[in-house]
Every structure is written in structure tokens, then in C-alpha cells.
Design a protein around this motif. Structure first.
Motif, PDB file in Angstrom:
ATOM      1  N   TYR A   8       0.862  -1.169   0.000  1.00 28.68           N
ATOM      2  CA  TYR A   8       0.000   0.000   0.000  1.00 28.68           C
ATOM      3  C   TYR A   8       0.900   1.221   0.000  1.00 28.68           C
ATOM      4  CZ  TYR A   8      -3.380   3.419   1.740  1.00 28.68           C
ATOM      5  OH  TYR A   8      -4.175   4.514   1.894  1.00 28.68           O
ATOM      6  N   GLY A   9       0.657   2.170  -0.889  1.00 28.32           N
ATOM      7  CA  GLY A   9       1.481   3.380  -0.967  1.00 28.32           C
ATOM      8  C   GLY A   9       0.635   4.624  -0.881  1.00 28.32           C
ATOM      9  N   GLU A  10       1.217   5.653  -0.286  1.00 29.02           N
ATOM     10  CA  GLU A  10       0.498   6.905  -0.103  1.00 29.02           C
ATOM     11  C   GLU A  10       1.481   8.066  -0.262  1.00 29.02           C
ATOM     12  OE1 GLU A  10      -2.607   8.724   3.163  1.00 29.02           O
ATOM     13  OE2 GLU A  10      -1.291   7.098   3.765  1.00 29.02           O
ATOM     14  N   VAL A  11       1.033   9.128  -0.945  1.00 29.84           N
ATOM     15  CA  VAL A  11       1.865  10.302  -1.161  1.00 29.84           C
ATOM     16  C   VAL A  11       1.047  11.547  -0.816  1.00 29.84           C
ATOM     17  CG1 VAL A  11       3.039  11.711  -2.887  1.00 29.84           C
ATOM     18  CG2 VAL A  11       3.247   9.241  -2.958  1.00 29.84           C
ATOM     19  N   TYR A  12       1.679  12.464  -0.074  1.00 33.86           N
ATOM     20  CA  TYR A  12       1.051  13.745   0.237  1.00 33.86           C
ATOM     21  C   TYR A  12       2.104  14.830   0.046  1.00 33.86           C
ATOM     22  CZ  TYR A  12      -1.067  17.611   2.732  1.00 33.86           C
ATOM     23  OH  TYR A  12      -1.585  18.841   3.057  1.00 33.86           O
ATOM     24  N   SER A  13       1.739  15.880  -0.656  1.00 33.92           N
ATOM     25  CA  SER A  13       2.656  16.990  -0.886  1.00 33.92           C
ATOM     26  C   SER A  13       1.886  18.302  -0.772  1.00 33.92           C
ATOM     27  CB  SER A  13       3.269  16.877  -2.290  1.00 33.92           C
ATOM     28  OG  SER A  13       3.979  18.036  -2.616  1.00 33.92           O
ATOM     29  N   ASN A  14       2.477  19.251  -0.055  1.00 34.37           N
ATOM     30  CA  ASN A  14       1.872  20.569   0.079  1.00 34.37           C
ATOM     31  C   ASN A  14       2.966  21.605  -0.189  1.00 34.37           C
ATOM     32  OD1 ASN A  14      -0.059  22.524   0.640  1.00 34.37           O
ATOM     33  ND2 ASN A  14       0.438  22.566   2.799  1.00 34.37           N
ATOM     34  N   TRP A  15       2.774  22.442  -1.192  1.00 33.35           N
ATOM     35  CA  TRP A  15       3.776  23.427  -1.582  1.00 33.35           C
ATOM     36  C   TRP A  15       3.146  24.804  -1.515  1.00 33.35           C
ATOM     37  CZ3 TRP A  15       8.866  23.435  -2.566  1.00 33.35           C
ATOM     38  CH2 TRP A  15       9.400  24.553  -3.199  1.00 33.35           C
ATOM     39  N   ASN A  51      -0.211  24.596  -3.669  1.00 36.29           N
ATOM     40  CA  ASN A  51      -0.545  23.382  -4.423  1.00 36.29           C
ATOM     41  C   ASN A  51      -0.502  22.205  -3.457  1.00 36.29           C
ATOM     42  OD1 ASN A  51      -0.344  25.099  -6.563  1.00 36.29           O
ATOM     43  ND2 ASN A  51       1.018  23.813  -7.750  1.00 36.29           N
ATOM     44  N   THR A  52      -1.535  21.392  -3.464  1.00 38.39           N
ATOM     45  CA  THR A  52      -1.592  20.202  -2.620  1.00 38.39           C
ATOM     46  C   THR A  52      -1.887  18.999  -3.503  1.00 38.39           C
ATOM     47  OG1 THR A  52      -2.434  21.519  -0.793  1.00 38.39           O
ATOM     48  CG2 THR A  52      -2.713  19.149  -0.621  1.00 38.39           C
ATOM     49  N   THR A  53      -1.124  17.937  -3.316  1.00 39.43           N
ATOM     50  CA  THR A  53      -1.307  16.695  -4.069  1.00 39.43           C
ATOM     51  C   THR A  53      -1.403  15.541  -3.085  1.00 39.43           C
ATOM     52  OG1 THR A  53       0.035  17.591  -5.856  1.00 39.43           O
ATOM     53  CG2 THR A  53      -0.344  15.223  -5.879  1.00 39.43           C
ATOM     54  N   TYR A  54      -2.360  14.657  -3.329  1.00 37.53           N
ATOM     55  CA  TYR A  54      -2.527  13.483  -2.473  1.00 37.53           C
ATOM     56  C   TYR A  54      -2.921  12.308  -3.359  1.00 37.53           C
ATOM     57  CZ  TYR A  54      -4.395  10.242   0.933  1.00 37.53           C
ATOM     58  OH  TYR A  54      -4.630   9.118   1.668  1.00 37.53           O
ATOM     59  N   GLY A  55      -2.338  11.171  -3.090  1.00 37.34           N
ATOM     60  CA  GLY A  55      -2.701   9.968  -3.835  1.00 37.34           C
ATOM     61  C   GLY A  55      -2.332   8.715  -3.069  1.00 37.34           C
ATOM     62  N   TYR A  56      -3.049   7.626  -3.357  1.00 41.70           N
ATOM     63  CA  TYR A  56      -2.665   6.342  -2.773  1.00 41.70           C
ATOM     64  C   TYR A  56      -3.092   5.215  -3.709  1.00 41.70           C
ATOM     65  CZ  TYR A  56      -7.466   6.037  -0.895  1.00 41.70           C
ATOM     66  OH  TYR A  56      -8.833   6.001  -0.736  1.00 41.70           O
ATOM     67  N   GLY A  57      -2.438   4.109  -3.522  1.00 43.08           N
ATOM     68  CA  GLY A  57      -2.716   2.954  -4.365  1.00 43.08           C
ATOM     69  C   GLY A  57      -2.178   1.691  -3.721  1.00 43.08           C
ATOM     70  N   ALA A  72      -0.291  -1.159  -8.963  1.00 37.44           N
ATOM     71  CA  ALA A  72      -1.162  -1.760  -9.977  1.00 37.44           C
ATOM     72  C   ALA A  72      -2.556  -1.135  -9.944  1.00 37.44           C
ATOM     73  CB  ALA A  72      -1.248  -3.271  -9.763  1.00 37.44           C
ATOM     74  N   THR A  73      -2.977  -0.721  -8.765  1.00 38.34           N
ATOM     75  CA  THR A  73      -4.310  -0.158  -8.614  1.00 38.34           C
ATOM     76  C   THR A  73      -4.229   1.214  -7.943  1.00 38.34           C
ATOM     77  OG1 THR A  73      -5.127  -2.403  -8.262  1.00 38.34           O
ATOM     78  CG2 THR A  73      -6.634  -0.613  -7.732  1.00 38.34           C
ATOM     79  N   PRO A  74      -4.225   2.291  -8.730  1.00 35.99           N
ATOM     80  CA  PRO A  74      -4.308   3.602  -8.098  1.00 35.99           C
ATOM     81  C   PRO A  74      -5.718   3.789  -7.540  1.00 35.99           C
ATOM     82  CG  PRO A  74      -3.977   3.793 -10.485  1.00 35.99           C
ATOM     83  CD  PRO A  74      -4.077   2.346 -10.155  1.00 35.99           C
ATOM     84  N   LEU A  75      -5.822   4.058  -6.258  1.00 33.87           N
ATOM     85  CA  LEU A  75      -7.133   4.142  -5.612  1.00 33.87           C
ATOM     86  C   LEU A  75      -7.673   5.567  -5.542  1.00 33.87           C
ATOM     87  CD1 LEU A  75      -6.395   1.617  -2.758  1.00 33.87           C
ATOM     88  CD2 LEU A  75      -7.751   1.223  -4.815  1.00 33.87           C
ATOM     89  N   SER A  76      -6.803   6.519  -5.422  1.00 32.68           N
ATOM     90  CA  SER A  76      -7.257   7.895  -5.343  1.00 32.68           C
ATOM     91  C   SER A  76      -6.121   8.830  -5.717  1.00 32.68           C
ATOM     92  CB  SER A  76      -7.729   8.229  -3.915  1.00 32.68           C
ATOM     93  OG  SER A  76      -8.081   9.588  -3.821  1.00 32.68           O
ATOM     94  N   ALA A  77      -6.465   9.896  -6.376  1.00 31.53           N
ATOM     95  CA  ALA A  77      -5.498  10.943  -6.680  1.00 31.53           C
ATOM     96  C   ALA A  77      -6.256  12.268  -6.704  1.00 31.53           C
ATOM     97  CB  ALA A  77      -4.830  10.692  -8.017  1.00 31.53           C
ATOM     98  N   THR A  78      -5.802  13.207  -5.888  1.00 32.29           N
ATOM     99  CA  THR A  78      -6.426  14.526  -5.856  1.00 32.29           C
ATOM    100  C   THR A  78      -5.341  15.593  -5.872  1.00 32.29           C
ATOM    101  OG1 THR A  78      -6.481  14.574  -3.440  1.00 32.29           O
ATOM    102  CG2 THR A  78      -8.445  13.761  -4.551  1.00 32.29           C
ATOM    103  N   GLU A  79      -5.699  16.724  -6.423  1.00 33.68           N
ATOM    104  CA  GLU A  79      -4.786  17.853  -6.441  1.00 33.68           C
ATOM    105  C   GLU A  79      -5.621  19.119  -6.317  1.00 33.68           C
ATOM    106  OE1 GLU A  79      -0.925  19.446  -8.908  1.00 33.68           O
ATOM    107  OE2 GLU A  79      -2.269  18.044  -9.872  1.00 33.68           O
ATOM    108  N   THR A  80      -5.156  20.044  -5.491  1.00 35.38           N
ATOM    109  CA  THR A  80      -5.862  21.312  -5.325  1.00 35.38           C
ATOM    110  C   THR A  80      -4.885  22.467  -5.510  1.00 35.38           C
ATOM    111  OG1 THR A  80      -5.485  21.368  -2.938  1.00 35.38           O
ATOM    112  CG2 THR A  80      -7.531  20.348  -3.700  1.00 35.38           C
ATOM    113  N   PHE A  81      -5.433  23.585  -5.893  1.00 33.81           N
ATOM    114  CA  PHE A  81      -4.645  24.801  -6.062  1.00 33.81           C
ATOM    115  C   PHE A  81      -5.448  25.968  -5.510  1.00 33.81           C
ATOM    116  CE2 PHE A  81      -4.138  28.740  -8.416  1.00 33.81           C
ATOM    117  CZ  PHE A  81      -2.794  28.994  -8.204  1.00 33.81           C
TER     118      PHE A  81
END
Length: 147
Positions: A8-15, A51-57, A72-81
């Protein structure tokens, strides 16, 4: 449980970037010891961006694959500005006679991307007048204060 889904992988970025600059010119002159003129003119600019990016799979082929793009299965990806910009020109002038009588004027021309598209800029003037009564010869008394 990460084991049952092959990882399970998760990424969060806030710039956030915020840039602000002010430039001013100042002038001050005394004439014949009784008259004083002060002036200030300036420019201000600000930009703010977030800019905020969030995703997990899940479903990684092996534990060595740690990049979210390898899932193999991206479950969610969101990005806001969010962001805005503002700028303004401003000026102020003061005239003083013997420090007793003072008149000041200010102007500001302000613009912001947060205002409506038909009202992006506004003009804001102001005028003040001061009479320092305590400096008058006929009112020389210790009960008058400039607080």
C-alpha cells in the motif's frame, strides 16, 4: 492490511510560495523653519500560491517498488490549487505649519484577484486635518494633552 493487497502506498505533498515586495520613495523638506512638507510614494506586490497533491494505491509487484506510479491499482489521486495576487500604488503627502496646523492626503489604487472580475481595482483616497490647540499661545495650559 498492506500484505493482502501486495503493498500500500500513499503520497502527500503541500507546496506554498508567498512573494511580497514593497518599494517606496520618501521626501522631506523644511522651508523657512515654519513650513514642512513630507511625501511618500510606493508600490506593493504580493502573490501567494498553494498546491496540494494526495494519492494512494496498492498492488506493488515487489517491495522494491516504492513509487506511487508503480501501484497496480491507483485508488485515489487529488490535487488542489489556491492562490491570489494583489498589487497597489500608494502615495501620502503632509504639510505642516509650525507643527500646529497639519493637512495630509493619501491615495491608494489597489487591485486583487480576490475581487470580482468587474471590480478588480479600487481607488481609496483620504484627507486629514490637525490643529494642535495646545501649541496656541492663547491656550498655553497644562490641562491640554496630545495623548
Amino acid at each position: 492490511d498492506g500484505y493482502n493487497v501486495s503493498g500500500y502506498g500513499e503520497v502527500y505533498s503541500n507546496w506554498n510560495s508567498n512573494i511580497m515586495t514593497n518599494q517606496t520613495l520618501n521626501f522631506s523638506k523644511v522651508f523657512n523653519t515654519d513650513h514642512k512638507v513630507d511625501a511618500l510614494a510606493g508600490f506593493e506586490y504580493r502573490t501567494d500560491r498553494t498546491n496540494t497533491t494526495y494519492g494512494y494505491g496498492n498492488g506493488y509487484p515487489t517491495p522494491q517498488f516504492t513509487n506511487l506510479g508503480a501501484a497496480a491499482t491507483p485508488l485515489s489521486a487529488t490535487e488542489t490549487f489556491t492562490g491570489f495576487k494583489s498589487s497597489s500604488l500608494f502615495a501620502k503627502a503632509n504639510y505642516s505649519y509650525k507643527g500646529k496646523y497639519i493637512i495630509s492626503g493619501t491615495i491608494r489604487y489597489q487591485g486583487s484577484s480576490r475581487f470580482g472580475s468587474d471590480k478588480q481595482f479600487g481607488f481609496f483616497p483620504g484627507v486629514t486635518a490637525v490643529w494642535n490647540m495646545g501649541d496656541e499661545d492663547f491656550l498655553k495650559a497644562n490641562w491640554i494633552s496630545n495623548l
